[in-house]
Enzyme design. Structure first.
Site, PDB file in Angstrom:
ATOM      1  N   LYS A 158     -80.154  47.059  74.421  1.00  0.00           N
ATOM      2  CA  LYS A 158     -81.449  47.089  73.724  1.00  0.00           C
ATOM      3  C   LYS A 158     -82.581  47.411  74.696  1.00  0.00           C
ATOM      4  O   LYS A 158     -82.605  46.908  75.813  1.00  0.00           O
ATOM      5  CB  LYS A 158     -81.717  45.732  73.056  1.00  0.00           C
ATOM      6  N   HIS A 208     -80.824  38.199  59.309  1.00  0.00           N
ATOM      7  CA  HIS A 208     -82.076  38.244  60.067  1.00  0.00           C
ATOM      8  C   HIS A 208     -83.038  37.256  59.403  1.00  0.00           C
ATOM      9  O   HIS A 208     -83.406  37.433  58.248  1.00  0.00           O
ATOM     10  CB  HIS A 208     -82.655  39.665  60.053  1.00  0.00           C
ATOM     11  N   LYS A 237     -86.145  47.173  57.964  1.00  0.00           N
ATOM     12  CA  LYS A 237     -86.176  46.292  56.804  1.00  0.00           C
ATOM     13  C   LYS A 237     -86.542  47.067  55.537  1.00  0.00           C
ATOM     14  O   LYS A 237     -87.416  47.925  55.573  1.00  0.00           O
ATOM     15  CB  LYS A 237     -87.219  45.192  57.050  1.00  0.00           C
ATOM     16  N   GLU A 288     -86.438  38.107  69.185  1.00  0.00           N
ATOM     17  CA  GLU A 288     -87.699  38.606  69.746  1.00  0.00           C
ATOM     18  C   GLU A 288     -88.876  37.962  69.052  1.00  0.00           C
ATOM     19  O   GLU A 288     -88.735  37.318  68.016  1.00  0.00           O
ATOM     20  CB  GLU A 288     -87.805  40.135  69.607  1.00  0.00           C
ATOM     21  N   ARG A 292     -98.015  40.131  66.352  1.00  0.00           N
ATOM     22  CA  ARG A 292     -98.908  40.876  65.448  1.00  0.00           C
ATOM     23  C   ARG A 292     -98.609  40.427  64.020  1.00  0.00           C
ATOM     24  O   ARG A 292     -97.691  39.651  63.791  1.00  0.00           O
ATOM     25  CB  ARG A 292     -98.588  42.373  65.545  1.00  0.00           C
ATOM     26  N   VAL A 295     -95.313  43.660  58.456  1.00  0.00           N
ATOM     27  CA  VAL A 295     -95.318  44.343  57.161  1.00  0.00           C
ATOM     28  C   VAL A 295     -95.052  43.347  56.024  1.00  0.00           C
ATOM     29  O   VAL A 295     -95.732  43.358  54.997  1.00  0.00           O
ATOM     30  CB  VAL A 295     -94.232  45.452  57.168  1.00  0.00           C
ATOM     31  N   ARG A 338     -89.994  47.477  49.889  1.00  0.00           N
ATOM     32  CA  ARG A 338     -90.785  48.537  50.509  1.00  0.00           C
ATOM     33  C   ARG A 338     -90.600  49.839  49.727  1.00  0.00           C
ATOM     34  O   ARG A 338     -89.470  50.310  49.555  1.00  0.00           O
ATOM     35  CB  ARG A 338     -90.364  48.751  51.961  1.00  0.00           C
TER      36      ARG A 338
HETATM   37  P1  ADP Z   1     -86.767  45.632  67.035  1.00  0.00           P
HETATM   38  O1  ADP Z   1     -87.603  45.225  68.211  1.00  0.00           O
HETATM   39  O2  ADP Z   1     -86.496  47.089  67.001  1.00  0.00           O
HETATM   40  O3  ADP Z   1     -87.273  45.044  65.753  1.00  0.00           O
HETATM   41  P2  ADP Z   1     -84.705  43.543  67.102  1.00  0.00           P
HETATM   42  O4  ADP Z   1     -84.280  42.989  68.406  1.00  0.00           O
HETATM   43  O5  ADP Z   1     -85.637  42.716  66.291  1.00  0.00           O
HETATM   44  O6  ADP Z   1     -85.327  44.998  67.328  1.00  0.00           O
HETATM   45  O7  ADP Z   1     -83.434  43.900  66.236  1.00  0.00           O
HETATM   46  C1  ADP Z   1     -83.512  44.681  65.068  1.00  0.00           C
HETATM   47  C2  ADP Z   1     -82.327  44.385  64.165  1.00  0.00           C
HETATM   48  O8  ADP Z   1     -81.094  44.661  64.845  1.00  0.00           O
HETATM   49  C3  ADP Z   1     -82.191  42.928  63.729  1.00  0.00           C
HETATM   50  O9  ADP Z   1     -82.948  42.656  62.587  1.00  0.00           O
HETATM   51  C4  ADP Z   1     -80.710  42.818  63.475  1.00  0.00           C
HETATM   52  O10 ADP Z   1     -80.392  43.406  62.231  1.00  0.00           O
HETATM   53  C5  ADP Z   1     -80.112  43.694  64.536  1.00  0.00           C
HETATM   54  N1  ADP Z   1     -79.761  42.942  65.763  1.00  0.00           N
HETATM   55  C6  ADP Z   1     -80.572  42.692  66.808  1.00  0.00           C
HETATM   56  N2  ADP Z   1     -79.941  41.978  67.759  1.00  0.00           N
HETATM   57  C7  ADP Z   1     -78.696  41.775  67.313  1.00  0.00           C
HETATM   58  C8  ADP Z   1     -77.515  41.111  67.861  1.00  0.00           C
HETATM   59  N3  ADP Z   1     -77.529  40.548  69.056  1.00  0.00           N
HETATM   60  N4  ADP Z   1     -76.400  41.138  67.124  1.00  0.00           N
HETATM   61  C9  ADP Z   1     -76.361  41.735  65.914  1.00  0.00           C
HETATM   62  N5  ADP Z   1     -77.410  42.355  65.359  1.00  0.00           N
HETATM   63  C10 ADP Z   1     -78.565  42.380  66.030  1.00  0.00           C
HETATM   64  P1  ADP Z   2     -91.886  44.711  60.861  1.00  0.00           P
HETATM   65  O1  ADP Z   2     -91.064  43.805  61.697  1.00  0.00           O
HETATM   66  O2  ADP Z   2     -93.258  44.203  60.577  1.00  0.00           O
HETATM   67  O3  ADP Z   2     -91.195  45.263  59.700  1.00  0.00           O
HETATM   68  P2  ADP Z   2     -91.375  47.007  62.535  1.00  0.00           P
HETATM   69  O4  ADP Z   2     -90.741  46.465  63.747  1.00  0.00           O
HETATM   70  O5  ADP Z   2     -90.577  47.789  61.552  1.00  0.00           O
HETATM   71  O6  ADP Z   2     -92.241  45.902  61.788  1.00  0.00           O
HETATM   72  O7  ADP Z   2     -92.610  47.892  63.059  1.00  0.00           O
HETATM   73  C1  ADP Z   2     -93.722  48.222  62.277  1.00  0.00           C
HETATM   74  C2  ADP Z   2     -93.439  49.502  61.516  1.00  0.00           C
HETATM   75  O8  ADP Z   2     -94.549  49.880  60.794  1.00  0.00           O
HETATM   76  C3  ADP Z   2     -93.084  50.668  62.406  1.00  0.00           C
HETATM   77  O9  ADP Z   2     -91.883  51.208  61.950  1.00  0.00           O
HETATM   78  C4  ADP Z   2     -94.217  51.668  62.231  1.00  0.00           C
HETATM   79  O10 ADP Z   2     -93.747  52.989  62.250  1.00  0.00           O
HETATM   80  C5  ADP Z   2     -94.722  51.277  60.893  1.00  0.00           C
HETATM   81  N1  ADP Z   2     -96.139  51.490  60.669  1.00  0.00           N
HETATM   82  C6  ADP Z   2     -97.117  51.425  61.558  1.00  0.00           C
HETATM   83  N2  ADP Z   2     -98.304  51.595  61.011  1.00  0.00           N
HETATM   84  C7  ADP Z   2     -98.082  51.783  59.687  1.00  0.00           C
HETATM   85  C8  ADP Z   2     -98.920  51.984  58.547  1.00  0.00           C
HETATM   86  N3  ADP Z   2    -100.243  51.992  58.640  1.00  0.00           N
HETATM   87  N4  ADP Z   2     -98.363  52.120  57.325  1.00  0.00           N
HETATM   88  C9  ADP Z   2     -97.039  52.048  57.204  1.00  0.00           C
HETATM   89  N5  ADP Z   2     -96.216  51.849  58.236  1.00  0.00           N
HETATM   90  C10 ADP Z   2     -96.708  51.729  59.463  1.00  0.00           C
HETATM   91 MG    MG Z   3     -87.439  43.047  65.300  1.00  0.00          MG
END
Ligand code: ADP
Ligand code: ADP
Ligand code: MG
Length: 447
Positions: A158, A208, A237, A288, A292, A295, A338
């Site tokens: 990651k 999650h 999501k 993580e 902020r 969504v 969404r």
């Molecule tokens: P991001 O910063 O892109 O949101 P996350 O670390 O939150 O990344 O992970 C995004 C998604 O990936 C999680 O919601 C989950 O579905 C999957 N994921 C993340 N870490 C793991 C893990 N260690 N094992 C399995 N799935 C994971």
């Molecule tokens: P969350 O965990 O809140 O779902 P993400 O990790 O998916 O958030 O990150 C925020 C997402 O929102 C990113 O994929 C980004 O491309 C998207 N994004 C940023 N600004 C906007 C906006 N104004 N309208 C819709 N989507 C946006």
């Molecule tokens: Mg995440």
């Protein structure tokens, strides 16, 4: 309280912040790119400032232009929304150095938590369970191989600076790991400007679950319970809900309290979310913290009755958190779908274009947060999400029935949307019977 706030974002979240400001009696200034010149929400702002051409790297991601806009519009604070610059600590610093309050946490807290591998270390120090993996950033491929062999495959590589589901690669063996290491680092360098990666054991079919927090500048932190965001496609999501299904009271409580501990240890302020994966046995592991607004925040607003955006603004203005933990209720069930401009029949490819018709649903328990209108064009330059349908009812069964009814009522013409896919999922027997994990949609609906 602030006199005027600059909203450094676009789309539905820009409108969401405008609404909160108007209710608080705070004026708004909204930035826009040339592509958003005709965006309907701009009419509701007290001032608007064009910050450049459509491309985000020439507009919404330009710190200098946003600071200039703040000067021109004479604001006293800046709300970053989500995405774009919202988690950029240098932006937060620049705002504050220029005399504008940044509506979010401190630079120090953002730095501590923004790096995902550093945040892991922080959670561990607080006694919060983390996924087994590397201590910090991987120095070399050899180090990755040695850790993976020790904890056992499958593993994830990651990006430390990652977000939005990008910069994550799965590996089932040594060969795949070598490739994953290269690819994740490459993607991270391109997308986030930093190639650092770390390693985590891949938890098979987890859920999650995330905890919402509010924290003031005086050390008070409360959680607003959890959201289940397991309904994902490609780690993004699609549907979020609360309360999380099949989570014992004990686990739910422990998970939310862990989030509070992390926030306190990091000196965290404002709104934030701590994300976890929960395995088949109900064990939860920190993944993580998102420093902020998210969504999916409206589902929490629905069940708690607490306006998260208003609180973000009030906390940034130095108000004390008047909510006590025991005051935070969780009434009924809420779900968010969404609505993305994408074509479910063509592998969910983004499907920008002119919206010819848009008739959103209404009725008991239905909220629609969107910036879209008929006649408005969805730009290929930005995220494809055009709106969020949020339903709040007393029970899960009622909530799902209302969500299905509302999606059926929804009429959009001119562009393809995720609505048919959302309906297919919510109407399915599998959704009624199973507790969805993060692989649920891809297993059952992506054939
Ligand atoms: P991001 O910063 O892109 O949101 P996350 O670390 O939150 O990344 O992970 C995004 C998604 O990936 C999680 O919601 C989950 O579905 C999957 N994921 C993340 N870490 C793991 C893990 N260690 N094992 C399995 N799935 C994971
Ligand atoms: P969350 O965990 O809140 O779902 P993400 O990790 O998916 O958030 O990150 C925020 C997402 O929102 C990113 O994929 C980004 O491309 C998207 N994004 C940023 N600004 C906007 C906006 N104004 N309208 C819709 N989507 C946006
Ligand atoms: Mg995440």
């Amino acid at each position: 309280m602030f006199k005027r706030i600059l909203i450094a974002n676009r789309g539905e979240i820009a409108l969401r912040v405008i609404r909160a400001c108007r209710e608080l009696g705070v004026q708004t200034a909204v930035v826009y790119s040339e592509a958003d010149r005709d965006a309907p929400y701009l009419e509701l702002a007290d001032r608007t400032v064009c910050i450049g051409p459509a491309r985000a790297d020439q507009s919404y991601l330009r710190v200098d232009r946003i600071i200039s806009a703040a000067e021109v519009a004479e604001v006293d604070a800046i709300h970053p929304g989500y995405g774009f610059l919202s988690e950029n600590s240098q932006f937060a610093e620049k705002c504050r150095d220029s005399g504008y309050e940044f509506i979010g946490p401190t630079v120090e807290a953002m730095e501590k938590l923004g790096d995902k591998s550093a945040a892991r270390a922080m959670a561990k120090k607080c006694g919060v369970p983390t996924v087994p993996g590397s201590d910090g950033v991987l120095e070399s491929e050899a180090e990755a191989l040695s850790i993976a062999r020790k904890i056992g495959y499958p593993v994830l590589i990651k990006a430390s600076a990652g977000g939005g589901g990008r910069g994550i690669r799965l590996a089932n063996d040594d060969d795949q790991l070598k490739r994953a290491f290269q690819e994740a680092a490459q993607e991270a360098a391109t997308a986030f400007g930093r190639a650092d990666v770390y390693l985590e054991k891949f938890i098979v079919d987890p859920r999650h679950v995330e905890a919402q927090l509010l924290a003031d500048n005086y050390g008070n932190v409360v959680h607003l319970w959890e959201r289940d965001c397991s309904l994902q496609r490609r780690r993004q999501k699609l549907i979020e809900l609360t309360p999380a299904p099949a989570l014992s009271d004990k686990t739910r409580q422990a998970l939310c309290e862990s989030a509070v501990r992390i926030a306190k240890a990091a000196g965290y302020t404002n709104a934030g979310t701590v994300e976890y994966v929960v395995d088949k046995n109900g064990n939860y592991y920190f993944i993580e913290m998102n420093a902020r607004i998210q969504v999916e925040h409206p589902v929490t607003e629905a069940v708690t009755g607490i306006d998260l955006i208003q609180w973000q603004i009030r906390l940034a203005a130095g108000e004390k958190l008047t909510l006590r933990q025991s005051d935070v209720r969780c009434d009924g069930f809420a779900i968010e779908c969404r609505i993305n401009a994408e074509d479910p029949e063509r592998n969910f490819r983004p499907c920008p274009g002119k919206i010819e018709r848009l008739d959103p649903p209404g009725g008991f328990g239905v909220r629609f947060d969107s910036c879209a209108r008929a006649g408005f064009s969805v730009s290929p330059h930005y995220d494809s999400m055009i709106g969020k349908l949020i339903v709040h009812r007393a029970t899960r069964d009622e909530g799902i029935a209302t969500a299905i009814r509302a999606l059926e009522e929804f009429k959009v013409e001119g562009i393809k949307t995720s609505i048919p896919a959302l309906l297919r999922i919510l109407r399915s027997e599998k959704f009624a019977k199973e507790v969805p994990d993060v692989g649920f949609i891809e297993r059952h609906f992506m054939n």
